[in-house]
Structure formats: structure tokens, C-alpha cells
Design a protein around this motif. Structure first.
Motif, short mmCIF file in Angstrom:
data_model
loop_
_atom_site.label_atom_id
_atom_site.label_comp_id
_atom_site.label_asym_id
_atom_site.label_seq_id
_atom_site.Cartn_x
_atom_site.Cartn_y
_atom_site.Cartn_z
N ASP A 16 -1.00 5.32 4.78
CA ASP A 16 -1.72 6.48 4.56
C ASP A 16 -3.17 6.54 2.94
O ASP A 16 -3.90 7.20 3.18
N ASN A 39 -5.59 4.85 4.62
CA ASN A 39 -6.39 5.70 5.74
C ASN A 39 -7.17 6.55 4.53
O ASN A 39 -8.63 7.08 5.28
N ALA A 40 -6.27 7.20 3.62
CA ALA A 40 -7.25 8.46 2.91
C ALA A 40 -8.85 8.16 2.60
O ALA A 40 -9.30 8.45 2.03
N LEU A 49 -10.29 5.56 3.48
CA LEU A 49 -11.59 5.24 4.75
C LEU A 49 -12.16 6.48 4.65
O LEU A 49 -13.70 6.62 5.01
N ASP A 50 -11.32 7.79 4.83
CA ASP A 50 -12.16 8.60 5.23
C ASP A 50 -12.93 9.33 4.38
O ASP A 50 -13.60 10.19 3.97
N ARG A 51 -12.46 9.14 2.68
CA ARG A 51 -12.71 9.86 1.80
C ARG A 51 -14.63 8.94 1.47
O ARG A 51 -15.06 9.15 1.18
N ASN A 61 -15.75 6.06 4.17
CA ASN A 61 -16.26 6.00 5.07
C ASN A 61 -17.12 4.06 4.55
O ASN A 61 -18.83 4.27 4.29
N PRO A 83 -6.50 0.46 10.90
CA PRO A 83 -7.08 1.84 10.33
C PRO A 83 -8.82 1.45 10.16
O PRO A 83 -9.19 2.36 10.63
N ARG A 89 -12.15 2.54 12.82
CA ARG A 89 -13.29 3.19 13.05
C ARG A 89 -14.30 2.67 13.43
O ARG A 89 -15.21 3.36 12.63
#
Length: 363
Positions: free
Chosen positions: A29, A32-33, A35-37, A39, A73, A77
Motif C-alpha cells: 500500500d 503503490n500510494a 507511485l501514484d502520488r 509518478n 507495483p 506502471r
């Protein structure tokens, strides 16, 4: 070849996931969080990705399965990633070289391993703007444990760095700003600390070469959000690596992990030295301050760095709260474990201690 897509190139450092055969969903988690934030343009797993001799028993299939889960993860991406190794990776019964061959089987992996020098996964990544090399990223193997304490980067690795630095200077007509990532910290990180008395608020006790000394962060040198909850476990010998990095002034930052409870950075002789806290939830760590580090490189040669913490990007809810509670009370090292044991038995009293030892020894 890695390129600037805009004015900023982001590197994400993930330190000390240190997972066994079952990967924590909270670790995933966090990754992933982050990486999403952010990039990021590149992800670096900076050592101690896995551990556990009895769990893995040298099984290539088990090791590959966990490394697949930890890197998925990033690969999902389509983000390039690379690795360096820590002091625990090889303890699974598979050598770092054998593990490196596994990484090479994954898509998006851009790591290499320089031949002819000590260690595994020593390599350089060029970061370009068009045809121009803007930055170099050095990944260096800081090795493992000695009989007592930790090893240091070896002389032939330092010679390799110097040789490559000079070759790039000649090729490009100038020195190229460079960042270094490795697992075990440089001895010079202690220059960011202040030695204090034992009862000073927030003081942490040193060990091995720093035994019976106590330290806090020097607030005038480190970032205000930084924290230190355990003593730096630096090499038992200063190999002169930092001195080499200072020679021509092109190294702008050196970042490491290893000591899970530390996250701070500050300049020593013009070089930013930075700890990245542990990201793994199946090993001891700084609570919900577990996190990752972002290194932002700018086209103009400048840079900045900061960490991202679980509590800020995921929240306070955990998927494995019981395991989290257990790992929060784990000792950080053998010295810590022995110190706790001595205090425990002292508190119990001599008679009780003898009784407990008798049960442990004789059943």
C-alpha cells in the motif's frame, strides 16, 4: 536510456522492504500510494529487499516470487527500476549474483553489474536531456557484515568510480552532477549529529565504534522534518569513499537506508547525505513514518529531496495491525536486544532471572 520528460526527473528510493516469503499488504500500500502520488521516472530498491534464511532456504522460486510481488507495483506502471544490495539479501540462501539474474528476468529492469570489481550491481545510469547527459546515478554495493560490524565500500570500487568520473568529464568536456545510492551509510553521516549527555531528550545510544556515546540530530544541519530513532550503523572502517566524492565536487548527494528508524538529510562539505527510512512492515521500523525518498533532479543542475510517509499518503488504517504492533517492539539490532535483556532480568531480580534461565536451558 533515461530521459527528462519535462523540467524535473524524479527518482524514488525504496529502502529496506526486508520481506519474507509473505509480503505485507501495508508495504505494498505504501509503495503503490507513493507511485501514484509522485509518478517517478526511476525507482531504486536500495538493499535488503528480502531476508529470512529459514523461510527461503535458498529456493530460487520463493525468492523470485517475492521479488516479483515487490517490484510489480513499479512494473505495472511501466516505470524503469534498478537495485543495489544490502547486508540481508544474501541471507535467504541465494547469492546476490543469483538474485541479480532474477531481476534481469523482469520487464522494466535497467540495472547492470560492472565486472572486475567487488560486489554485485555496481553500475551507472545516465540521465539525459536529448543527447546531453545531465546527471549520473551511481549504484554501489556496500557489502555485508564482517565478523564484527559492517563492511565498507572496497578500494577497487572507489577506483572504478574515479575512473568513470574522469572518463565522463573527458567525454562531455565537463564534470557531470552525480547522485550515489547505496545501502550502508557513510561514516561522515555522524557530522550531521551532535553528541550529548545520556539523559538529553531524544538522545540515541551509539554502538560498536560509537558505544556509550549519545547523539541527537544537529538541527542547524538537517532538514526540519527529519528524525533519528536509532544510531547510524556505519562501517567499522572508513574506506575514503566520501573523500573521493569530494575530490572534484560533482557528487551532489549520497543516499542510503540500512537503519530503518532514520530519515534525515543535510550537507557535509557540500554533499547532501541522506537517510531513507525503512518501507517494510514485516520488520522493525518507525511506525507509520515508514516511507520512501524522492530525489528531484532539475535540468539546470539543481536538485531537492524529501520523504513520503505512510501516515500522510495512505493514512492510519493498517491491514495487519497485530503484526504491526509486534514489529514495533522488535529490537533494532543485537546490541539493542542484549541491552533490553539485561534491563529485563535486572528488573525481575536475580532469583527470578535464574528461574527463567533454568526453564529456557533445561525445559
Amino acid at each position: 536510456m533515461l530521459q527528462f520528460k519535462n523540467e524535473t526527473f524524479k527518482i524514488m528510493q525504496i529502502a529496506d522492504t526486508q520481506e519474507g516469503t509473505k509480503v505485507s499488504p501495508d508495504t505494498l500500500d505504501l509503495i503503490n500510494a507513493a507511485l501514484d502520488r509522485e509518478n517517478p521516472d526511476l525507482v531504486v530498491y536500495s538493499g535488503d529487499q528480502i531476508w529470512g534464511k529459514t523461510a527461503f532456504k535458498g529456493s530460487r522460486d520463493k525468492v523470485k516470487s517475492v521479488l516479483d510481488i515487490l517490484t510489480k507495483p513499479v512494473r505495472n506502471r511501466k516505470i524503469p527500476f534498478t537495485v543495489c544490495f544490502g547486508n540481508h539479501d544474501r541471507q535467504v540462501g541465494l547469492s546476490n549474483d543469483e538474485q541479480f539474474e532474477i531481476y534481469k528476468e523482469f520487464d522494466c529492469f535497467v540495472g547492470k553489474s560492472e565486472e572486475g570489481i567487488d560486489g554485485c550491481a555496481n553500475h551507472i545510469i545516465e540521465i539525459k536531456d536529448g543527447d546531453e547527459i545531465k546527471f549520473l546515478l551511481y549504484l554501489i554495493d556496500s557489502h555485508s557484515n564482517l565478523d564484527i560490524g559492517y563492511d565498507c565500500v572496497h578500494q577497487n570500487q572507489i577506483d572504478w568510480y574515479r575512473k568513470k568520473r574522469d572518463e565522463y568529464e573527458e567525454k562531455c568536456g565537463k564534470l557531470i552532477p552525480s547522485v550515489v545510492i547505496q545501502h550502508i551509510p557513510l561514516c561522515e553521516v555522524f557530522e550531521l549529529l551532535t553528541e550529548v549527555k545520556k539523559n538529553t531528550k531524544g538522545a540515541v545510544r551509539g554502538f560498536r565504534t560509537h558505544a556509550n556515546r549519545f547523539y541527537i540530530l544537529n538541527s542547524e544541519k538537517v532538514n526540519k522534518e527529519g528524525f533519528m530513532k536509532e544510531s547510524p550503523a556505519d562501517p567499522q572502517k572508513n574506506s575514503g569513499e566520501f573523500t573521493a566524492f569530494k575530490e572534484k565536487g560533482e557528487v551532489i548527494g549520497v543516499y542510503f537506508g540500512h537503519d530503518h528508524n532514520n530519515s534525515f538529510n543535510g550537507k557535509v562539505d557540500g554533499i547532501d547525505l541522506g537517510y531513507t527510512q525503512g518501507a517494510g512492515f514485516h520488520v522493525y521500523g518507525p511506525g507509520k513514518d515508514r516511507g520512501v525518498r524522492i530525489i528531484e533532479l532539475k535540468k539546470d543542475g539543481s536538485f531537492s529531496t524529501y520523504d513520503l510517509r505512510f501516515k500522510d499518503i495512505v493514512g492510519n488504517k493498517l491491514k495487519e495491525p497485530f503484526k504491526y504492533a509486534i514489529f514495533q517492539i522488535m529490537p533494532t539490532n543485537m546490541f539493542d536486544a542484549l541491552t533490553r535483556a539485561v534491563k529485563f532480568f535486572a528488573a525481575l531480580g536475580a532469583a527470578a532471572a535464574v528461574a527463567i534461565l533454568a526453564v529456557l536451558l533445561f525445559g
